[in-house]
Design a protein around this motif. Structure first.
Motif, PDB file in Angstrom:
ATOM      1  N   ARG A  63       0.835  -1.209   0.000  1.00  0.00           N
ATOM      2  CA  ARG A  63       0.000   0.000   0.000  1.00  0.00           C
ATOM      3  C   ARG A  63       0.870   1.259   0.000  1.00  0.00           C
ATOM      4  N   VAL A  64       1.916   1.253   0.794  1.00  0.00           N
ATOM      5  CA  VAL A  64       2.824   2.404   0.824  1.00  0.00           C
ATOM      6  C   VAL A  64       3.476   2.582  -0.544  1.00  0.00           C
ATOM      7  N   ALA A  65       3.892   1.478  -1.171  1.00  0.00           N
ATOM      8  CA  ALA A  65       4.558   1.548  -2.474  1.00  0.00           C
ATOM      9  C   ALA A  65       3.669   2.159  -3.553  1.00  0.00           C
ATOM     10  N   ARG A  66       2.342   2.043  -3.388  1.00  0.00           N
ATOM     11  CA  ARG A  66       1.398   2.606  -4.364  1.00  0.00           C
ATOM     12  C   ARG A  66       0.918   4.012  -3.980  1.00  0.00           C
ATOM     13  N   SER A  67       1.459   4.563  -2.913  1.00  0.00           N
ATOM     14  CA  SER A  67       0.952   5.828  -2.379  1.00  0.00           C
ATOM     15  C   SER A  67       1.930   6.979  -2.577  1.00  0.00           C
ATOM     16  N   LYS A  68       1.516   8.164  -2.165  1.00  0.00           N
ATOM     17  CA  LYS A  68       2.391   9.337  -2.228  1.00  0.00           C
ATOM     18  C   LYS A  68       3.560   9.223  -1.241  1.00  0.00           C
ATOM     19  N   PHE A  69       3.499   8.263  -0.333  1.00  0.00           N
ATOM     20  CA  PHE A  69       4.552   8.077   0.664  1.00  0.00           C
ATOM     21  C   PHE A  69       5.709   7.224   0.156  1.00  0.00           C
ATOM     22  N   ALA A  70       5.585   6.629  -1.018  1.00  0.00           N
ATOM     23  CA  ALA A  70       6.569   5.668  -1.536  1.00  0.00           C
ATOM     24  C   ALA A  70       7.973   6.251  -1.616  1.00  0.00           C
ATOM     25  N   ARG A  71       8.102   7.541  -1.858  1.00  0.00           N
ATOM     26  CA  ARG A  71       9.447   8.128  -2.026  1.00  0.00           C
ATOM     27  C   ARG A  71      10.146   8.448  -0.702  1.00  0.00           C
ATOM     28  N   PHE A  72       9.479   8.162   0.427  1.00  0.00           N
ATOM     29  CA  PHE A  72      10.078   8.422   1.740  1.00  0.00           C
ATOM     30  C   PHE A  72      10.443   7.090   2.394  1.00  0.00           C
ATOM     31  N   ALA A  73      11.718   6.778   2.394  1.00  0.00           N
ATOM     32  CA  ALA A  73      12.205   5.455   2.803  1.00  0.00           C
ATOM     33  C   ALA A  73      11.799   5.063   4.219  1.00  0.00           C
ATOM     34  N   ASP A  74      11.715   6.035   5.129  1.00  0.00           N
ATOM     35  CA  ASP A  74      11.398   5.714   6.520  1.00  0.00           C
ATOM     36  C   ASP A  74       9.915   5.822   6.857  1.00  0.00           C
ATOM     37  N   PHE A  75       9.089   6.147   5.886  1.00  0.00           N
ATOM     38  CA  PHE A  75       7.675   6.343   6.198  1.00  0.00           C
ATOM     39  C   PHE A  75       7.080   5.082   6.822  1.00  0.00           C
ATOM     40  N   ALA A  76       6.460   5.250   8.005  1.00  0.00           N
ATOM     41  CA  ALA A  76       5.776   4.177   8.741  1.00  0.00           C
ATOM     42  C   ALA A  76       6.697   3.012   9.091  1.00  0.00           C
ATOM     43  N   ARG A  77       8.002   3.250   9.147  1.00  0.00           N
ATOM     44  CA  ARG A  77       8.959   2.187   9.472  1.00  0.00           C
ATOM     45  C   ARG A  77       9.717   2.449  10.770  1.00  0.00           C
ATOM     46  N   LEU A  78       9.514   3.606  11.380  1.00  0.00           N
ATOM     47  CA  LEU A  78      10.256   3.934  12.594  1.00  0.00           C
ATOM     48  C   LEU A  78       9.621   3.240  13.794  1.00  0.00           C
ATOM     49  N   SER A  79      10.448   2.743  14.686  1.00  0.00           N
ATOM     50  CA  SER A  79       9.936   2.071  15.874  1.00  0.00           C
ATOM     51  C   SER A  79       9.694   3.037  17.021  1.00  0.00           C
ATOM     52  N   GLU A  80      10.138   4.277  16.851  1.00  0.00           N
ATOM     53  CA  GLU A  80       9.981   5.299  17.892  1.00  0.00           C
ATOM     54  C   GLU A  80       9.945   6.657  17.206  1.00  0.00           C
ATOM     55  N   GLY A  81       9.230   7.590  17.802  1.00  0.00           N
ATOM     56  CA  GLY A  81       9.201   8.936  17.250  1.00  0.00           C
ATOM     57  C   GLY A  81       8.255   9.835  18.013  1.00  0.00           C
ATOM     58  N   HIS A  82       8.084  11.037  17.492  1.00  0.00           N
ATOM     59  CA  HIS A  82       7.235  12.037  18.122  1.00  0.00           C
ATOM     60  C   HIS A  82       5.777  11.832  17.730  1.00  0.00           C
ATOM     61  N   ILE A  83       4.892  12.364  18.550  1.00  0.00           N
ATOM     62  CA  ILE A  83       3.476  12.468  18.221  1.00  0.00           C
ATOM     63  C   ILE A  83       3.250  13.890  17.721  1.00  0.00           C
ATOM     64  N   VAL A  84       2.425  14.038  16.699  1.00  0.00           N
ATOM     65  CA  VAL A  84       2.175  15.340  16.092  1.00  0.00           C
ATOM     66  C   VAL A  84       0.671  15.606  16.030  1.00  0.00           C
ATOM     67  N   LEU A  85       0.294  16.825  16.449  1.00  0.00           N
ATOM     68  CA  LEU A  85      -1.063  17.323  16.247  1.00  0.00           C
ATOM     69  C   LEU A  85      -0.995  18.214  15.013  1.00  0.00           C
ATOM     70  N   GLN A  86      -1.756  17.856  14.014  1.00  0.00           N
ATOM     71  CA  GLN A  86      -1.626  18.500  12.714  1.00  0.00           C
ATOM     72  C   GLN A  86      -2.404  19.819  12.637  1.00  0.00           C
ATOM     73  N   HIS A  87      -1.758  20.821  12.067  1.00  0.00           N
ATOM     74  CA  HIS A  87      -2.415  22.077  11.701  1.00  0.00           C
ATOM     75  C   HIS A  87      -2.649  22.005  10.198  1.00  0.00           C
ATOM     76  N   HIS A  88      -3.908  21.867   9.805  1.00  0.00           N
ATOM     77  CA  HIS A  88      -4.213  21.680   8.387  1.00  0.00           C
ATOM     78  C   HIS A  88      -4.998  22.856   7.818  1.00  0.00           C
ATOM     79  N   GLY A  89      -4.853  24.025   8.440  1.00  0.00           N
ATOM     80  CA  GLY A  89      -5.476  25.222   7.899  1.00  0.00           C
ATOM     81  C   GLY A  89      -6.856  25.533   8.424  1.00  0.00           C
ATOM     82  N   THR A  90      -7.412  24.684   9.282  1.00  0.00           N
ATOM     83  CA  THR A  90      -8.704  24.978   9.908  1.00  0.00           C
ATOM     84  C   THR A  90      -8.508  24.994  11.418  1.00  0.00           C
TER      85      THR A  90
END
Length: 194
Positions: A156-183
């Motif tokens: 699914r990742v390979a078919r998505s816009k995330f395919a070009r980011f090697a670490d996407f959804a592969r990290l075992s640890e990281g930050h939590i983010v609250l998204q600001h999406h313009g609203t």
């Protein structure tokens, strides 16, 4: 360990301070300001396995999300961390696409039997991670479960816009983010167990 995250537990993505032009600290909530620059809030701490729950509210047509296991070595949070989509499905175009509707693992997995999350009211989101297994919950209903290390997830990742980011959804640890999406978006009672 379990604790509630306060305003001091957050800062601007890839910056040291709190982005006061983009977010307000209200008496009972953190609020993304629609009129402000789109700056995501990132947790000061990094987390591996965790159970996160929070109350969230959006206006009509509102759009936001919670990303997890995010790295700050990339330009934007979405380039490394998967996102639980938070959305007003009734008025936002993304609500018409299952993989981008409220509760989805954005762009990859659609939620199942998602309850209504009315705009203008506080709803409850929960994200649980254990190893590579992820669960999303909305208003007490588990709407998604997947294994980020599975062949299906990788395809699914390979078919998505995330395919070009090697670490996407592969990290075992990281930050939590609250998204600001313009609203406007409100977040309160943010509890994490880890």
């Amino acid at each position: 360990m379990e604790r509630y995250l306060e305003a001091t537990d957050w800062r601007a993505f890839r910056c040291a301070g709190f982005p006061r032009d983009s977010w307000a600290v209200e008496p009972d909530a953190l609020r993304a300001l629609a009129r402000g620059p789109r700056v995501d809030l990132v947790s000061v701490a990094r987390y591996a396995d965790f159970d996160l729950s929070l109350e969230w509210r959006l206006p009509v047509g509102g759009n936001s999300g919670v990303l997890y296991r995010v790295a700050e070595s990339v330009e934007a949070a979405w380039q490394s961390g998967p996102e639980m989509q938070l959305l007003d499905d009734s008025a936002h175009p993304d609500g018409r696409v299952p993989e981008t509707s409220c509760g989805a693992l954005y762009g990859l997995y659609a939620p199942h039997q998602a309850p209504l999350c009315p705009p203008g009211l506080f709803n409850i989101a929960r994200i649980s991670t254990h190893g590579t297994r992820v669960q999303h919950w909305l208003n007490g209903v588990r709407v998604l479960e997947c294994d980020l290390a599975s062949a299906e997830s990788h395809a699914r990742v390979a078919r998505s816009k995330f395919a070009r980011f090697a670490d996407f959804a592969r990290l075992s640890e990281g930050h939590i983010v609250l998204q600001h999406h313009g609203t406007d978006a409100w977040f309160r009672n943010i509890r994490i167990a880890y």
